[in-house]
Design a protein around this motif. Structure first.
Motif, PDB file in Angstrom:
ATOM      1  N   CYS A 138      62.621  65.500  28.854  1.00 32.71           N
ATOM      2  CA  CYS A 138      63.996  65.550  28.357  1.00 32.71           C
ATOM      3  C   CYS A 138      63.991  66.353  27.060  1.00 32.71           C
ATOM      4  CB  CYS A 138      64.506  64.136  28.129  1.00 32.71           C
ATOM      5  SG  CYS A 138      66.261  64.043  27.783  1.00 32.71           S
ATOM      6  N   ALA A 139      64.311  67.640  27.154  1.00 31.23           N
ATOM      7  CA  ALA A 139      64.177  68.553  26.027  1.00 31.23           C
ATOM      8  C   ALA A 139      65.537  68.963  25.468  1.00 31.23           C
ATOM      9  CB  ALA A 139      63.402  69.799  26.455  1.00 31.23           C
ATOM     10  N   LYS A 140      65.528  69.289  24.190  1.00 32.32           N
ATOM     11  CA  LYS A 140      66.763  69.707  23.521  1.00 32.32           C
ATOM     12  C   LYS A 140      67.065  71.185  23.739  1.00 32.32           C
ATOM     13  CE  LYS A 140      65.805  66.404  19.778  1.00 32.32           C
ATOM     14  NZ  LYS A 140      64.386  66.139  20.137  1.00 32.32           N
ATOM     15  N   SER A 141      66.034  71.952  24.121  1.00 32.52           N
ATOM     16  CA  SER A 141      66.223  73.392  24.298  1.00 32.52           C
ATOM     17  C   SER A 141      65.440  73.885  25.512  1.00 32.52           C
ATOM     18  CB  SER A 141      65.767  74.150  23.040  1.00 32.52           C
ATOM     19  OG  SER A 141      64.409  73.894  22.767  1.00 32.52           O
ATOM     20  N   ARG A 142      65.745  75.077  25.952  1.00 30.85           N
ATOM     21  CA  ARG A 142      65.124  75.666  27.145  1.00 30.85           C
ATOM     22  C   ARG A 142      63.797  76.326  26.787  1.00 30.85           C
ATOM     23  NH1 ARG A 142      65.066  80.883  29.194  1.00 30.85           N
ATOM     24  NH2 ARG A 142      66.272  81.505  27.365  1.00 30.85           N
ATOM     25  N   PHE A 147      70.131  79.653  33.903  1.00 30.55           N
ATOM     26  CA  PHE A 147      71.089  78.655  34.391  1.00 30.55           C
ATOM     27  C   PHE A 147      72.507  79.112  34.122  1.00 30.55           C
ATOM     28  CE2 PHE A 147      70.217  77.726  29.972  1.00 30.55           C
ATOM     29  CZ  PHE A 147      71.448  77.379  29.436  1.00 30.55           C
ATOM     30  N   ASP A 148      73.419  78.553  34.870  1.00 28.31           N
ATOM     31  CA  ASP A 148      74.849  78.689  34.594  1.00 28.31           C
ATOM     32  C   ASP A 148      75.268  77.502  33.749  1.00 28.31           C
ATOM     33  OD1 ASP A 148      75.141  81.020  36.137  1.00 28.31           O
ATOM     34  OD2 ASP A 148      75.376  79.830  37.976  1.00 28.31           O
ATOM     35  N   GLU A 149      76.174  77.730  32.837  1.00 31.48           N
ATOM     36  CA  GLU A 149      76.644  76.646  31.977  1.00 31.48           C
ATOM     37  C   GLU A 149      77.265  75.544  32.834  1.00 31.48           C
ATOM     38  OE1 GLU A 149      76.953  75.150  28.037  1.00 31.48           O
ATOM     39  OE2 GLU A 149      75.946  76.931  28.851  1.00 31.48           O
ATOM     40  N   PRO A 150      76.831  74.295  32.650  1.00 28.58           N
ATOM     41  CA  PRO A 150      77.423  73.202  33.429  1.00 28.58           C
ATOM     42  C   PRO A 150      78.866  72.933  33.005  1.00 28.58           C
ATOM     43  CG  PRO A 150      75.954  72.333  31.760  1.00 28.58           C
ATOM     44  CD  PRO A 150      75.790  73.815  31.725  1.00 28.58           C
ATOM     45  N   GLY A 151      79.576  72.127  33.781  1.00 26.60           N
ATOM     46  CA  GLY A 151      80.938  71.759  33.433  1.00 26.60           C
ATOM     47  C   GLY A 151      81.005  71.050  32.099  1.00 26.60           C
ATOM     48  N   THR A 152      82.188  70.927  31.574  1.00 26.69           N
ATOM     49  CA  THR A 152      82.348  70.357  30.231  1.00 26.69           C
ATOM     50  C   THR A 152      82.326  68.833  30.211  1.00 26.69           C
ATOM     51  OG1 THR A 152      84.760  70.449  30.449  1.00 26.69           O
ATOM     52  CG2 THR A 152      83.666  72.345  29.430  1.00 26.69           C
ATOM     53  N   GLU A 165      62.112  78.944  42.003  1.00 26.12           N
ATOM     54  CA  GLU A 165      61.989  77.491  41.918  1.00 26.12           C
ATOM     55  C   GLU A 165      63.056  76.858  41.034  1.00 26.12           C
ATOM     56  OE1 GLU A 165      57.933  75.696  41.523  1.00 26.12           O
ATOM     57  OE2 GLU A 165      57.379  77.759  41.026  1.00 26.12           O
ATOM     58  N   THR A 166      63.572  75.737  41.478  1.00 26.10           N
ATOM     59  CA  THR A 166      64.412  74.899  40.622  1.00 26.10           C
ATOM     60  C   THR A 166      63.468  73.984  39.854  1.00 26.10           C
ATOM     61  OG1 THR A 166      66.315  74.945  42.114  1.00 26.10           O
ATOM     62  CG2 THR A 166      66.205  73.138  40.540  1.00 26.10           C
ATOM     63  N   VAL A 167      63.416  74.166  38.549  1.00 25.12           N
ATOM     64  CA  VAL A 167      62.437  73.436  37.739  1.00 25.12           C
ATOM     65  C   VAL A 167      63.082  72.328  36.903  1.00 25.12           C
ATOM     66  CG1 VAL A 167      60.823  75.363  37.626  1.00 25.12           C
ATOM     67  CG2 VAL A 167      62.618  75.151  35.875  1.00 25.12           C
ATOM     68  N   GLY A 168      64.398  72.126  37.080  1.00 30.33           N
ATOM     69  CA  GLY A 168      65.073  71.075  36.335  1.00 30.33           C
ATOM     70  C   GLY A 168      66.571  71.281  36.398  1.00 30.33           C
ATOM     71  N   VAL A 169      67.275  70.596  35.515  1.00 30.22           N
ATOM     72  CA  VAL A 169      68.721  70.765  35.414  1.00 30.22           C
ATOM     73  C   VAL A 169      69.129  70.863  33.951  1.00 30.22           C
ATOM     74  CG1 VAL A 169      69.252  69.555  37.563  1.00 30.22           C
ATOM     75  CG2 VAL A 169      69.175  68.267  35.405  1.00 30.22           C
ATOM     76  N   VAL A 170      70.269  71.496  33.750  1.00 30.81           N
ATOM     77  CA  VAL A 170      70.891  71.558  32.426  1.00 30.81           C
ATOM     78  C   VAL A 170      72.020  70.536  32.477  1.00 30.81           C
ATOM     79  CG1 VAL A 170      71.972  73.053  30.717  1.00 30.81           C
ATOM     80  CG2 VAL A 170      70.305  73.993  32.338  1.00 30.81           C
ATOM     81  N   LEU A 171      71.863  69.449  31.726  1.00 29.33           N
ATOM     82  CA  LEU A 171      72.702  68.269  31.888  1.00 29.33           C
ATOM     83  C   LEU A 171      73.608  68.030  30.679  1.00 29.33           C
ATOM     84  CD1 LEU A 171      73.374  65.614  33.449  1.00 29.33           C
ATOM     85  CD2 LEU A 171      71.413  64.582  32.273  1.00 29.33           C
ATOM     86  N   ARG A 176      81.957  68.165  26.322  1.00 32.19           N
ATOM     87  CA  ARG A 176      82.019  69.313  25.417  1.00 32.19           C
ATOM     88  C   ARG A 176      80.946  69.271  24.326  1.00 32.19           C
ATOM     89  NH1 ARG A 176      87.598  68.182  26.160  1.00 32.19           N
ATOM     90  NH2 ARG A 176      88.619  69.763  27.452  1.00 32.19           N
ATOM     91  N   VAL A 177      79.800  68.674  24.629  1.00 27.67           N
ATOM     92  CA  VAL A 177      78.666  68.664  23.716  1.00 27.67           C
ATOM     93  C   VAL A 177      77.539  69.474  24.349  1.00 27.67           C
ATOM     94  CG1 VAL A 177      76.883  67.193  22.689  1.00 27.67           C
ATOM     95  CG2 VAL A 177      79.270  66.477  22.620  1.00 27.67           C
ATOM     96  N   LYS A 178      76.778  70.148  23.533  1.00 23.92           N
ATOM     97  CA  LYS A 178      75.675  70.982  24.014  1.00 23.92           C
ATOM     98  C   LYS A 178      74.785  70.206  24.989  1.00 23.92           C
ATOM     99  CE  LYS A 178      72.015  73.964  22.148  1.00 23.92           C
ATOM    100  NZ  LYS A 178      71.333  74.393  20.898  1.00 23.92           N
ATOM    101  N   PRO A 179      74.449  70.800  26.156  1.00 28.23           N
ATOM    102  CA  PRO A 179      73.662  70.071  27.154  1.00 28.23           C
ATOM    103  C   PRO A 179      72.188  69.939  26.761  1.00 28.23           C
ATOM    104  CG  PRO A 179      73.996  72.325  27.876  1.00 28.23           C
ATOM    105  CD  PRO A 179      74.813  72.161  26.619  1.00 28.23           C
ATOM    106  N   ILE A 180      71.469  69.115  27.520  1.00 32.12           N
ATOM    107  CA  ILE A 180      70.026  68.961  27.358  1.00 32.12           C
ATOM    108  C   ILE A 180      69.339  69.462  28.628  1.00 32.12           C
ATOM    109  CG2 ILE A 180      70.255  67.030  25.751  1.00 32.12           C
ATOM    110  CD1 ILE A 180      69.547  65.155  28.087  1.00 32.12           C
TER     111      ILE A 180
END
Length: 234
Positions: A138-142, A147-152, A165-171, A176-180
């Motif tokens: 669970c990281a704060k940065s890539r 990736f495409d920006e996830p929904g708000t 490969e799909t190596v994770g998700v941007v969650l 409206r807060v920066k994803p992890i």
């Protein structure tokens, strides 16, 4: 809590890369468990001048996230900072903290990467193999991938893709807060990683286990608390 001695930790960077290549073949990207009753968060802080690391692990009941215990340790860090080889710097001090745990977690969340790593061997993946536990990065940065920006809305996510490969998700954990960046360590599916992380979000951007572990190691560093000793090889 016991762990496996899969390889020595006092190695060269070249040897470390070879160890990662060998361990990569053992990654399991499916759930190896039925239920989660105890979850842990783990993190490490460093003092570059003293060459010391401060490792901390906190266990919680799941899903209510009531703290059970916390263990911290201060240790000399023999491995230098090398991009992509963070586990060889962090894992030895973290293992000392895990070894002192009386409560064994079912799943462990690490403040760092898992599969979303140059060689698919981030700290969460590596530690999952050594601890023989399901683990989540669970990281704060890539670190890698596009990736495409996830929904708000909170709970929205988009795939983190590296090559084919799909190596994770941007969650997105809060509206409206920066994803992890969430990725599998080992012994767990990506779907379960997402569900667990979202369950651990308690009104903050960072899920409680790693957020509190980060605060804990910062306090250990500030107080120079824990047990100081030299990490042995092997």
């Amino acid at each position: 809590m016991k762990y496996l001695n899969l390889h020595p930790w006092k190695v060269t960077a070249r040897e470390a890369v070879q160890i990662q290549a060998e361990l990569r073949e053992r990654i399991k990207l499916h759930d190896t468990f039925d239920t989660v009753r105890v979850i842990a968060g783990a993190d490490v802080a460093f003092d570059k001048q003293k060459h010391e690391g401060y490792g901390g692990v906190i266990t919680y009941s799941f899903p209510d996230l009531e703290e059970i215990e916390r263990r911290g340790v201060t240790a000399e860090i023999p491995f230098p900072y090398v991009p992509g080889l963070l586990a060889f710097r962090e894992a030895p001090v973290l293992l000392e903290a895990f070894a002192s745990l009386e409560t064994e977690p079912d799943v462990i969340v690490f403040d760092g990467q898992g599969l979303a790593h140059f060689r698919r061997m981030g700290i969460a993946t590596h530690m999952g193999m050594v601890l023989n536990k399901p683990t989540i990065g669970c990281a704060k940065s890539r670190l890698v991938g596009t990736f495409d920006e996830p929904g708000t809305d909170a709970g929205s996510y988009s795939p983190l893709v590296d090559g084919s490969e799909t190596v994770g998700v941007v969650l997105r954990t809060r509206k409206r807060v920066k994803p992890i960046f969430v990725s599998q360590g080992t012994n767990i599916s990506l779907k379960t990683c997402i569900a667990i992380v979202l369950t651990c979000v308690d009104g903050y951007r960072i899920p409680k286990p790693t957020r509190e572990a980060d605060r804990y190691v910062a306090c250990i560093k500030k107080r120079s608390a824990g047990v100081k000793h030299k990490i042995q090889s092997g």
